[in-house]
Design an enzyme around this catalytic site. Sequence first.
Site, PDB file in Angstrom:
ATOM      1  N   ASP A  22      38.287  30.516 -18.003  1.00 15.86           N
ATOM      2  CA  ASP A  22      37.227  29.720 -17.254  1.00 15.86           C
ATOM      3  C   ASP A  22      37.610  30.259 -15.651  1.00 15.86           C
ATOM      4  O   ASP A  22      38.414  29.397 -15.098  1.00 15.86           O
ATOM      5  CB  ASP A  22      37.244  28.319 -17.429  1.00 15.86           C
ATOM      6  N   TRP A  23      37.046  31.196 -15.234  1.00 16.69           N
ATOM      7  CA  TRP A  23      37.177  31.691 -13.791  1.00 16.69           C
ATOM      8  C   TRP A  23      35.949  31.563 -13.436  1.00 16.69           C
ATOM      9  O   TRP A  23      34.982  32.561 -13.519  1.00 16.69           O
ATOM     10  CB  TRP A  23      37.785  32.979 -13.852  1.00 16.69           C
ATOM     11  N   GLU A  24      35.716  30.754 -12.395  1.00 15.63           N
ATOM     12  CA  GLU A  24      34.035  30.555 -12.046  1.00 15.63           C
ATOM     13  C   GLU A  24      34.253  30.939 -10.351  1.00 15.63           C
ATOM     14  O   GLU A  24      32.883  30.670  -9.782  1.00 15.63           O
ATOM     15  CB  GLU A  24      33.698  29.093 -12.075  1.00 15.63           C
ATOM     16  N   GLU A  25      35.356  31.267  -9.649  1.00 16.86           N
ATOM     17  CA  GLU A  25      35.118  31.378  -8.239  1.00 16.86           C
ATOM     18  C   GLU A  25      34.530  32.401  -7.560  1.00 16.86           C
ATOM     19  O   GLU A  25      33.912  32.577  -6.647  1.00 16.86           O
ATOM     20  CB  GLU A  25      36.650  31.508  -7.532  1.00 16.86           C
TER      21      GLU A  25
END
Length: 440
Positions: free
Chosen positions: A106-109
Amino acid sequence: MPPLMDNQPFMVIWNIPTGKCKTHRGVDLQLNDFNIVTNQNEVFMGGNITIFYIEQFGKYPHYDKGHTVNGGLPQNTSLTGHIKKMEADIKRYLPSSSYRGLAIIDWEEWRPQWVRNWGSKSIYRDKSLELVQAKHSLWTADQILEKAKWEFDTAARNFMGQTLNVAHIRRPQALWGYYLFPDCYNYHYNNDFSHYDGKCPKVEFGRNDQLHWLWEKSKALYPSIYMEEILKSSEQGKRFVRARVQEAMRVSLMTKSKYALPVFVYTRSHYAYTFKPMTQADLIHTIGESAAMGASGIILWGGIEFSRTKDNCQHVKDYLKNTLGPYIVNVTTAARSCSQYLCSKHGRCYRKYPEGNAYLHLSKRSFQIVTRRDHGTFRVYTKGKLSFKDKRQLKAHFACQCYKGWDGQYCNKSKCTGSKWRQNGSLLIAALLLHICIQS
């Protein structure tokens, strides 16, 4: 791919940290009674599903309220340092080298395409431009822009791609993939709700095509269909979800592999940004829609709010017992029945006509969903069997997508033996050959 659990063509997976409901609040949710797959003790990270957040998986470069973390940009970080920590994190959070569950990053940046870093994510464009300008002060603005785009896209692709490469090596049987991928950014219901058609902007199809490198390295897709309250019990809500699941199913077919990537759709039992439970209509628009479109399963996500107090735990339990749980039992049982009847147990059913309204629901004429207390324990089960009319309806509205090793309209032809499989059994030698074929 065949389902993770035998004879469960459509899985409902619990990714909500509700363990404290039982251990600290005295409220046992009894998730197993509703055909829900969960980790032991209902934790985020466990034997069936593990989701990795920023601080738990390597050294993810990003900006936190304008402050640089791990270099800030993918082109300004140490891939070696990231991989070293990532390997340690995998060993810590997935200690078994034979882990076979879902593994979601979960990488949302930032997004791995320059063009998609708009709004709050524009800082990654600005900082990339600054990086190039510092090296080439005499270049024109156009030259700096083109170089910054290329550097960001190249570095983002390398960073995310190498992350998956190492993850596959360390836990080769896990279904690795990134949360929110693919997306199609059909959020324009906020602009003109009454005329919202749900369709993904055409440009986003091409951008997803350009991410073929990511689909090739992924073992599963994890799109999101979180529904905001503005979409409650509306046709617009159904359109929003349908378009997103359709795009995920399209992307699942884009790899060079002979087999489509499994699609596990992230959804919620409550409306996004609230603790308000979904209506029955919206459970159909999310869970039901995903099952009918041929997804491998849905993942129910929620935060700490679900177990914060005893009242919250009881709220979840009551909603499970009265609304969510029976619907999950309905859909998972219907998907299994369709797989057994239409696809010879060797495939899952999907809606023939994507824009239609056929769902994998048990017929009220043929089935009963029974709830009762048995020695103080709450139980839910189904009674009944497919009628002739039910079977005719399934044939009319659904088709089969066959699992690895099987072919034919009804998935009854072995790709290994070339012979048809009979429901009442087959020769031992054929079974052995099939096992060898599937394993290879």
